[in-house]
Scaffold this motif. Sequence first.
Motif, short mmCIF file in Angstrom:
data_model
loop_
_atom_site.label_atom_id
_atom_site.label_comp_id
_atom_site.label_asym_id
_atom_site.label_seq_id
_atom_site.Cartn_x
_atom_site.Cartn_y
_atom_site.Cartn_z
N MET A 121 24.40 -23.16 -43.42
CA MET A 121 26.08 -22.96 -43.32
C MET A 121 26.37 -24.30 -42.26
SD MET A 121 26.95 -20.99 -40.46
CE MET A 121 27.60 -20.96 -39.25
N SER A 122 27.12 -24.51 -42.51
CA SER A 122 28.16 -25.57 -41.71
C SER A 122 28.67 -25.08 -40.66
CB SER A 122 29.27 -26.13 -42.80
OG SER A 122 28.96 -26.72 -43.74
N GLN A 123 28.22 -25.39 -39.75
CA GLN A 123 28.66 -25.01 -38.23
C GLN A 123 30.23 -25.92 -37.68
OE1 GLN A 123 26.89 -24.86 -34.10
NE2 GLN A 123 25.25 -25.13 -35.09
N SER A 124 31.16 -25.30 -37.29
CA SER A 124 32.30 -25.70 -37.19
C SER A 124 32.07 -26.18 -35.04
CB SER A 124 32.82 -24.60 -37.38
OG SER A 124 34.58 -25.20 -36.40
N THR A 125 32.60 -26.80 -35.41
CA THR A 125 33.19 -27.81 -33.58
C THR A 125 33.89 -27.02 -33.04
OG1 THR A 125 33.89 -30.06 -34.73
CG2 THR A 125 34.66 -29.06 -32.72
N TYR A 126 34.70 -26.66 -34.03
CA TYR A 126 35.50 -24.02 -32.92
C TYR A 126 34.30 -23.36 -32.85
CZ TYR A 126 38.93 -28.56 -32.39
OH TYR A 126 39.96 -29.21 -32.70
N GLY A 127 33.24 -23.59 -33.02
CA GLY A 127 33.20 -21.87 -33.01
C GLY A 127 32.83 -21.65 -31.95
N THR A 128 32.23 -20.12 -31.90
CA THR A 128 32.18 -19.10 -30.81
C THR A 128 31.55 -19.22 -29.76
OG1 THR A 128 32.46 -17.69 -32.21
CG2 THR A 128 34.36 -17.77 -30.71
N THR A 129 30.36 -19.76 -30.59
CA THR A 129 29.06 -20.30 -30.26
C THR A 129 28.47 -21.07 -29.75
OG1 THR A 129 27.74 -19.38 -32.27
CG2 THR A 129 27.65 -17.74 -31.05
N THR A 130 27.30 -21.29 -29.26
CA THR A 130 27.01 -22.94 -29.63
C THR A 130 26.21 -23.34 -30.06
OG1 THR A 130 25.75 -22.77 -28.08
CG2 THR A 130 27.48 -22.51 -26.85
N ILE A 131 26.15 -25.10 -30.12
CA ILE A 131 25.54 -25.72 -31.36
C ILE A 131 24.21 -25.27 -31.28
CG2 ILE A 131 24.52 -27.49 -31.94
CD1 ILE A 131 26.63 -28.91 -31.41
N GLU A 132 23.24 -24.88 -29.77
CA GLU A 132 21.67 -24.80 -29.99
C GLU A 132 21.71 -22.89 -30.06
OE1 GLU A 132 19.11 -24.06 -25.85
OE2 GLU A 132 21.20 -24.91 -25.69
N GLN A 133 22.96 -21.44 -29.61
CA GLN A 133 22.65 -21.10 -29.85
C GLN A 133 22.74 -20.24 -31.60
OE1 GLN A 133 25.92 -19.63 -27.63
NE2 GLN A 133 25.31 -18.30 -25.78
N THR A 134 23.77 -21.21 -32.21
CA THR A 134 23.62 -20.99 -34.13
C THR A 134 22.45 -21.47 -34.51
OG1 THR A 134 26.05 -21.51 -33.30
CG2 THR A 134 25.26 -21.20 -35.50
N ALA A 135 21.93 -22.72 -33.76
CA ALA A 135 20.80 -23.24 -34.18
C ALA A 135 19.97 -21.92 -34.27
CB ALA A 135 20.45 -25.30 -34.03
N ALA A 136 19.30 -21.88 -33.54
CA ALA A 136 18.47 -20.75 -32.48
C ALA A 136 18.24 -19.46 -33.21
CB ALA A 136 18.19 -20.76 -31.00
N ALA A 137 19.45 -19.42 -33.83
CA ALA A 137 20.29 -17.90 -34.45
C ALA A 137 19.07 -18.09 -36.19
CB ALA A 137 21.25 -17.84 -35.25
N ALA A 138 18.38 -19.11 -36.52
CA ALA A 138 18.26 -19.46 -38.64
C ALA A 138 17.16 -20.43 -37.72
CB ALA A 138 19.43 -19.40 -38.87
N PRO A 139 16.18 -20.40 -37.21
CA PRO A 139 14.86 -21.12 -36.74
C PRO A 139 14.89 -22.25 -37.79
CG PRO A 139 14.69 -19.50 -35.99
CD PRO A 139 15.24 -18.92 -36.35
N GLY A 140 14.95 -23.95 -38.15
CA GLY A 140 13.84 -24.27 -39.25
C GLY A 140 15.42 -24.05 -40.44
N ALA A 141 15.90 -23.36 -40.53
CA ALA A 141 17.50 -23.13 -41.68
C ALA A 141 17.90 -24.90 -42.00
CB ALA A 141 17.86 -22.61 -41.63
N PRO A 142 18.34 -24.97 -42.47
CA PRO A 142 18.66 -26.01 -42.74
C PRO A 142 20.58 -25.71 -42.72
CG PRO A 142 18.17 -25.99 -44.96
CD PRO A 142 17.26 -25.04 -43.95
N TRP A 143 21.04 -26.73 -41.82
CA TRP A 143 22.29 -26.66 -41.45
C TRP A 143 23.18 -28.00 -41.32
CZ3 TRP A 143 24.28 -28.45 -36.42
CH2 TRP A 143 23.85 -28.79 -35.31
N PHE A 144 24.50 -28.01 -41.43
CA PHE A 144 25.39 -29.00 -41.42
C PHE A 144 26.32 -28.91 -39.84
CE2 PHE A 144 23.27 -30.31 -44.90
CZ PHE A 144 24.41 -30.49 -46.27
N PHE A 145 26.58 -29.86 -39.24
CA PHE A 145 27.52 -29.51 -37.56
C PHE A 145 29.16 -30.12 -38.16
CE2 PHE A 145 29.58 -28.57 -34.41
CZ PHE A 145 30.24 -30.11 -33.84
#
Length: 265
Positions: A121-145
């Motif tokens: 998942m690439s998380q956008s700067t302009y997301g509607t959920t925070t970085i913390e919330q989105t990372a917490a939704a998929a614990p341990g899964a790799p993601w890009f910011f």
Amino acid sequence: MRSVTITNGYEQSDREQPLDIVDLEALEELARQIIPTGGFGYISGGSEDEWTKARNREAFNTAQIPPRMLADIDHPSTETSIFGIPLKTPVIMAPAAAQGLAHSRGEAATAEGMAAAGTIMSQSTYGTTTIEQTAAAAPGAPWFFQLYMSTDWDFNHALIDQAKKFGASAVVLTVDSTQGGYREADVLNKFQFPLPMANLEQFSSRGSEGKGIAEIYAAAAQAISVDDVRQEYGCRTTVAASSMVDPVHSTCCRASRVRSTVGCR
Ligand SMILES: Cc1cc2nc3c(=O)[nH]c(=O)nc-3n(C[C@H](O)[C@H](O)[C@H](O)COP(=O)(O)O)c2cc1C
């Protein structure tokens, strides 16, 4: 029974169901029926006459995953890796802003889906959920910011620190959209973002509610150089291209991008 969450008058779908679709066109049609017109126009629309959007789709349709012949393989696999991160499929999610327009769980639901698909998942700067919330939704899964570098360096630093704190594997710096495109669907729909952008609300003095794409982009740094990246983050820079179709048109449209992927200390 339509289940929605209403935020600033915008109806976010709460619907969760198994998908009964045969292809992406069917999915897009289902989305059109569920997502309010303005949000759907923002998500599905391109810039100007959507010439580059069409070229992008064409380019995607011609991208091939050629099988290896006579390779004595019993169970062919699409598994691969990126920056040493194992992937189940050679497709990763490009950053897409404001996913709360499509569903009340926004980026958190997408992060879950990407983790379940075994990809990134690439998380956008302009997301509607925070970085913390989105990372917490998929614990341990790799993601890009994905960073839209702002003129506000405190904002940039806060986002990068947050991304590192919650385990981002890389930062994707978008370098080709210092200007927003002329998005005709947004003009026709008089579209302004109805939902707050969590990272802007959390870390920027400018906020985001009720702003149009042009205003949001206006906060982005216009002049960016590789030196900015190296100087600010002491980084190795790697240039990765995605769906590169026509660099000439990249600045004005929603398509072909050159991305810098930065491994920071
Ligand atoms: C609705 C939408 C939102 C997007 N938001 C972002 C964003 O926040 N950051 C970014 O770098 N790119 C963003 N993009 C661009 C995509 O990441 C991608 O580069 C672009 O859509 C071209 O790829 P495609 O032809 O596969 O869609 C967005 C694209 C769409 C359609």
